[in-house]
Scaffold this motif. Structure first.
Motif, short mmCIF file in Angstrom:
data_model
loop_
_atom_site.label_atom_id
_atom_site.label_comp_id
_atom_site.label_asym_id
_atom_site.label_seq_id
_atom_site.Cartn_x
_atom_site.Cartn_y
_atom_site.Cartn_z
N PHE A 260 28.92 -22.46 60.42
CA PHE A 260 29.34 -23.39 61.59
C PHE A 260 29.77 -24.30 61.63
O PHE A 260 30.11 -24.52 62.51
CB PHE A 260 27.87 -24.18 60.93
N PHE A 261 30.35 -24.71 60.63
CA PHE A 261 31.38 -26.03 61.10
C PHE A 261 32.74 -24.86 61.88
O PHE A 261 33.13 -25.92 62.25
CB PHE A 261 32.14 -26.77 59.81
N SER A 262 33.49 -23.55 61.80
CA SER A 262 34.36 -23.04 62.56
C SER A 262 33.12 -23.42 63.87
O SER A 262 33.90 -23.60 64.94
CB SER A 262 34.01 -21.88 61.83
N GLN A 263 32.26 -23.34 64.23
CA GLN A 263 31.71 -23.84 65.60
C GLN A 263 32.05 -24.37 65.78
O GLN A 263 32.53 -24.67 67.08
CB GLN A 263 30.63 -22.83 65.49
N MET A 264 31.33 -25.46 64.89
CA MET A 264 31.29 -26.68 65.69
C MET A 264 32.86 -27.88 66.40
O MET A 264 33.06 -28.56 66.33
CB MET A 264 30.61 -27.79 64.79
N LEU A 265 33.37 -27.04 65.24
CA LEU A 265 34.40 -26.85 65.69
C LEU A 265 35.51 -27.15 67.38
O LEU A 265 37.05 -27.78 66.91
CB LEU A 265 36.16 -26.91 64.54
N GLN A 266 35.25 -25.97 67.84
CA GLN A 266 35.33 -26.28 68.74
C GLN A 266 34.69 -26.89 69.89
O GLN A 266 34.20 -27.74 69.89
CB GLN A 266 34.46 -24.04 69.30
N THR A 267 35.49 -26.49 71.32
CA THR A 267 35.02 -27.69 72.26
C THR A 267 34.06 -26.62 72.63
O THR A 267 33.92 -26.05 72.92
CB THR A 267 36.25 -27.53 73.96
N PRO A 268 33.57 -28.40 73.23
CA PRO A 268 31.37 -28.19 74.01
C PRO A 268 31.80 -27.94 75.36
O PRO A 268 32.32 -28.16 75.94
CB PRO A 268 31.11 -29.74 74.03
N GLY A 269 31.09 -27.30 75.75
CA GLY A 269 30.96 -26.60 76.52
C GLY A 269 29.85 -26.72 78.08
O GLY A 269 28.71 -27.17 76.90
N GLN A 270 29.25 -26.90 79.04
CA GLN A 270 28.40 -26.71 79.79
C GLN A 270 28.08 -25.63 80.68
O GLN A 270 26.74 -25.03 80.67
CB GLN A 270 28.63 -27.81 80.84
N HIS A 271 28.50 -24.45 80.64
CA HIS A 271 28.41 -22.76 81.24
C HIS A 271 28.36 -21.64 80.19
O HIS A 271 27.78 -20.81 80.67
CB HIS A 271 29.39 -22.73 81.82
N SER A 272 28.66 -22.57 79.19
CA SER A 272 28.56 -21.56 77.97
C SER A 272 27.51 -21.60 77.09
O SER A 272 27.85 -22.92 76.02
CB SER A 272 29.42 -20.52 77.54
N GLY A 273 26.63 -21.21 76.34
CA GLY A 273 26.04 -21.77 75.31
C GLY A 273 25.98 -20.75 73.76
O GLY A 273 25.54 -20.39 72.79
N LYS A 274 27.16 -19.93 74.02
CA LYS A 274 27.76 -19.05 73.00
C LYS A 274 28.28 -20.16 71.52
O LYS A 274 27.41 -19.54 70.62
CB LYS A 274 28.85 -18.53 72.65
N ARG A 275 28.48 -20.98 72.01
CA ARG A 275 29.03 -22.02 70.82
C ARG A 275 27.51 -23.33 70.14
O ARG A 275 27.79 -22.68 68.80
CB ARG A 275 29.63 -23.14 71.22
N THR A 276 26.73 -23.35 70.98
CA THR A 276 25.87 -23.53 70.42
C THR A 276 24.95 -22.80 69.43
O THR A 276 23.43 -23.11 68.21
CB THR A 276 24.72 -23.93 71.48
N PHE A 277 24.59 -21.69 70.42
CA PHE A 277 23.54 -21.08 69.56
C PHE A 277 24.60 -20.30 68.11
O PHE A 277 23.61 -20.15 67.45
CB PHE A 277 23.71 -19.23 70.21
N TRP A 278 25.51 -19.77 67.67
CA TRP A 278 25.65 -19.12 67.07
C TRP A 278 25.91 -20.60 65.92
O TRP A 278 25.88 -20.21 64.75
CB TRP A 278 27.43 -19.47 66.75
N ALA A 279 26.44 -22.25 66.47
CA ALA A 279 26.47 -23.25 65.24
C ALA A 279 25.03 -23.05 64.76
O ALA A 279 24.73 -23.03 63.22
CB ALA A 279 26.69 -24.27 65.90
N VAL A 280 23.37 -23.21 65.30
CA VAL A 280 22.14 -23.55 65.27
C VAL A 280 21.73 -22.37 64.84
O VAL A 280 21.65 -21.91 63.37
CB VAL A 280 21.56 -23.92 66.40
N PHE A 281 22.55 -20.75 64.27
CA PHE A 281 21.90 -19.84 63.82
C PHE A 281 22.81 -20.11 62.68
O PHE A 281 21.89 -19.26 61.84
CB PHE A 281 22.51 -18.56 64.33
N TRP A 282 24.33 -20.27 62.74
CA TRP A 282 24.12 -20.71 60.43
C TRP A 282 23.61 -21.83 59.88
O TRP A 282 22.91 -21.42 59.01
CB TRP A 282 25.75 -20.50 60.89
N VAL A 283 23.59 -22.86 60.73
CA VAL A 283 23.33 -23.27 60.00
C VAL A 283 21.38 -22.96 59.91
O VAL A 283 20.66 -23.70 58.93
CB VAL A 283 22.46 -25.09 60.97
N GLY A 284 20.64 -22.35 61.02
CA GLY A 284 18.99 -22.33 60.43
C GLY A 284 18.40 -20.72 59.24
O GLY A 284 18.25 -21.32 58.20
#
Length: 792
Positions: A260-284
């Motif tokens: 999850f933290f590996s995803q959190m270190l990446q840059t937030p984006g507007q047009h792609s939800g990949k980072r958000t999904f995988w961060a939420v997935f690992w936390v979940g």
């Protein structure tokens, strides 16, 4: 005078990211920029950078530590198209368009091991830990190893958490670990002792993968120097040595937290939800399948998603500023709903199958720990507020102190020398990097604050953020190095600047190596002082003899008996060993019950027997077993679609089925969630005696139901008078008339001699230093032994 500089993350026109992680001293070859306007400043900087990039056209086959044409395996593309960057620099604020963002030449790029190299190094350490580390918590054995042993081999000890009446442990979590263990058993024809260590090695490999992923994310998204520091901290700390191979939900949550933290270190984006999904997935996944409270580390990520607005470098139209928060919120909620369905539904199905009732185990865990009232977790022991501070200092020494100081160090750095902060904030397009770094440091603080406030504290509760302790610590060391460099810059001449900066960088490595040496001392002490139980039980697997042993290792007697038919009863020929049921051999423990490493260390046909000790709480019982001569209960016939015919419903008849393992749904009457002692869980000579007479009988006569005994005898202590003998915990190993020692290992006595010194028992110290530290005292050892009753 050369100054510390940070460099931006650049995006090419095709949307890919070309990162220049720049921290530290700028190259002396970089030309001085003296343009007065912001536009000229940005253009000159970009031109100088492009010149440096052209000078270092790295071949894909060079042998200088570069991988796949990437210097040190870091960058996906090195030569960036800078026209888009010029526009952004022209439109940015003064704080972004300053000359301090001039990018350093690649000739000064630090070496960073690739993912493959990092994984191999980490896996080597984790495999050693799987083989030589202790089991630090009895909950790991009784709540996880024993239920898995029950699934695999049909026998095991049961705690109250697995009673369907309470159901706060998930069989889905056990199955996730049992499947690779069973595959290893079948593929390698491994016995149960080998299966135990194979699974620990598998857990170590998973940990190494997650750690290497986190390390690479820090290298690519934060700074390569911080990544290198982090790798050494993960490799050498005693905390990760202890936690990485443990069969615990908190360790599983530690794995998912790293991803999850590996995803959190990446840059937030507007047009792609990949980072958000995988961060939420690992936390979940960590919260639902592992430990629900681990989801707390995801709170800073949710805040970041709603607070930090990042401009995507793409051709898509930028989202209007007033709409982006709503879009992020919808994306968070959607990802959470999807993950909830993907993870929670299979867990509920598996638990319903085994418990024979509808249960939501993650919810039960939260209800018990938060709303348990008088029967909550506090009845199993509480610790003072400083417990985790002491534990952190033991397992991370100076790194834990650095982790606690990471936020103050950030404030000092930000308000004094903000230009030395690592570069990810540039790519976010924000003026203020303080919020970005605060959010990255906060998961550790959130977790530490929540569990420090709880009265019930255990070492394993901190496992979840062990890697984040390392991250916060190395970031503190990095910022401290820059502060030291800047302080010396004010008092030394320009000719000595590079030398001072070199020594300041070396100081970080000195601190990390010193921390590694202290951690190594801790690891050696844990093995030398307290590894006797593992070693003795390893020998127990070979030394305990089972008469009338008929089953093959890994077989299931219920499956064998089900294949027999009433028309073909077992042979009664006394010469046939197959007709005789295997005799149960009891290996008994008293005060050492909590160091039992599981039935994986006992041969087939041997069971653990508990004898009374001074512990007056609830001990585990035994899972309900199907006897070898019993068939599965018949299933009622049901009418078929064809008139006048009946059929029997299909039964899932695999070895781990709920029918073969009735203990998963059986409600034991003696269990309770109040930690009240249950006398039926003990081995006694005569169950008709009152408890007080049973204790007296146990202290004077051999235990008829115990063929073997494991006990710890502190022979170095002064011999007590017969009138003062402990009747509840007698010194069984001194009873040479009834017991003979088969195998012994030394175990540190912490009540007499040098073992009373907390430094001596916590860390390995040379003997001559121990004598000096304790004023002439030496270590006194007890005997941790396997003994056999002489009558057998």
């Amino acid at each position: 005078m050369p100054s510390s500089a940070s460099g931006p993350n650049l995006r090419n026109k095709n949307g890919t990211l070309a990162k220049d992680h720049l921290s530290g001293t700028t190259s002396t070859t970089t030309s001085t920029i003296e343009a007065s306007s912001k536009s000229n400043t940005a253009t000159t900087t970009a031109t100088a950078t492009d010149t440096n990039l052209k000078k270092r056209n790295v071949s894909t086959t060079n042998g200088n530590g570069h991988a796949n044409g990437k210097p040190n395996g870091i960058l996906s593309e090195r030569k960036a198209t800078l026209s888009g960057y010029d526009d952004e620099m022209n439109s940015s604020s003064d704080s972004i368009a300053e000359p301090r963002f001039a990018m350093r030449g690649l000739e000064n790029w630090p070496y960073c091991p690739s993912f493959s190299v990092a994984f191999k190094a980490l896996f080597l350490v984790r495999a050693l830990g799987a083989t030589y580390s202790n089991i630090s918590d009895c909950d790991e054995v009784f709540n996880f190893w024993e239920p898995m042993h029950y699934l695999q081999y049909g026998t095991g000890l049961e705690t109250w958490e697995y009673s369907p009446l309470y159901a706060i442990r998930s069989w889905a979590y056990i199955l996730v670990h049992a499947f690779p263990a069973e595959i290893a058993r079948l593929a390698m024809s491994a016995n149960r002792l080998q299966v135990f260590f194979i699974l620990r090695i598998i857990l170590g490999a998973i940990s190494a993968h997650c750690e290497a992923t986190l390390y690479r994310a820090v290298v690519e998204e934060v700074d390569p120097r911080i990544g290198r520091y982090l790798l050494l901290a993960l490799l050498s700390s005693a905390g990760t040595w202890i936690a990485s191979n443990a069969f615990l939900p908190s360790t599983f949550a530690m794995y998912t937290t790293m991803l999850f933290f590996s995803q959190m270190l990446q840059t937030p984006g507007q047009h792609s939800g990949k980072r958000t999904f995988w961060a939420v997935f690992w936390v979940g996944l960590g919260g639902l399948l592992g430990w629900p409270f681990s989801a707390a580390v995801g709170l800073p990520f949710a805040i970041e998603e709603l607070l930090i607005h990042s401009r995507d470098h793409s051709k898509k139209k930028t989202v209007r500023f007033r709409d982006w928060r709503m879009m992020r919120l919808v994306r968070l909620v959607t990802s959470a709903a999807v993950v909830l369905g993907l993870v929670l539904i299979p867990i509920i199905i598996v638990d319903h199958y085994y418990y024979k009732k509808f249960v939501v185990v993650p919810l039960n865990i939260v209800l018990y720990n938060v709303f348990g009232g008088d029967v909550g977790p506090d009845i199993f022991g509480t610790e003072p507020w400083w417990f985790y501070i002491l534990n952190g200092l033991l397992n991370f020494n100076i790194l834990f102190l650095a982790a606690l100081l990471s936020f103050p160090a950030l404030l000092i750095t930000y308000f004094t020398i903000p230009d030395v902060l690592p570069n990810p904030t540039f790519s976010l397009g924000i003026k203020d990097p303080l919020m970005w770094f605060t959010l990255k440091l906060s998961p550790f603080y959130v977790w530490f604050a929540i569990f420090t406030a709880q009265p019930h504290k255990e070492e394993r509760f901190l496992f979840v953020v062990y890697p984040l302790i390392c991250f916060n610590a190395v970031l503190t060391l990095f910022m401290g190095q820059k502060i030291v460099q800047r302080v010396f810059d004010k008092f030394i001449t320009r000719s000595k600047t590079s030398t001072i900066h070199k020594y300041a960088g070396g100081l970080v490595w000195v601190i990390l190596i010193a921390s590694a040496a202290v951690s190594l001392s801790r690891i050696i002490a844990l093995h030398e002082h307290y590894n006797a139980p593992i070693e003795v039980y390893r020998k127990t697997f070979d030394l305990v003899k089972i008469p009338n042993h008929i089953n093959i290792e890994g077989s299931d007697p219920t499956v064998i008996s089900a294949s027999s038919t009433p028309s073909s009863p077992p042979s009664t020929d006394s010469s046939s060993s197959v007709s005789a049921p295997p005799e149960i051999v009891r290996v008994c423990v008293g005060k050492e019950w909590y160091r039992f490493p599981s039935h994986y260390f006992l041969p087939e046909g041997a069971r653990l027997g508990l004898i009374k000790s001074h512990f007056d709480g609830l001990l585990p019982g035994e899972f309900k077993e199907s006897l070898g001569d019993e068939e599965l209960p018949p299933m009622p016939m049901k009418p078929s679609a064809a008139k006048g015919k009946e059929h029997q419903p299909m039964r899932i008849d695999w070895r781990w089925s709920a029918e073969r393992r009735p203990g998963t749904s059986f409600v034991p009457l003696q269990m309770n969630n109040e930690n009240k002692e249950v006398q039926e869980h003990y081995i006694t000579n005569d169950t008709r005696l009152t408890p007080s007479k049973q204790l007296l009988s146990l202290s004077k006569t051999p235990l008829d139901q115990c063929q073997y005994l494991i006990d710890l005898d502190y022979s170095g202590r002064e011999t007590e008078d017969e009138s003062n003998q402990d009747l509840i915990e007698p010194r069984y190993l001194q009873d040479k008339e009834h017991w003979e020692k088969l195998y012994c290992k030394k175990f540190l006595d912490t009540q007499v001699g040098a073992g009373r010194n907390r430094w001596v028992r916590a860390f390995w110290i040379p003997n001559n230093v121990v004598v000096a530290l304790t004023r002439g005292q030496t270590k006194v050892w007890g005997d941790y032994c396997l003994a056999r009753r002489k009558s057998i």
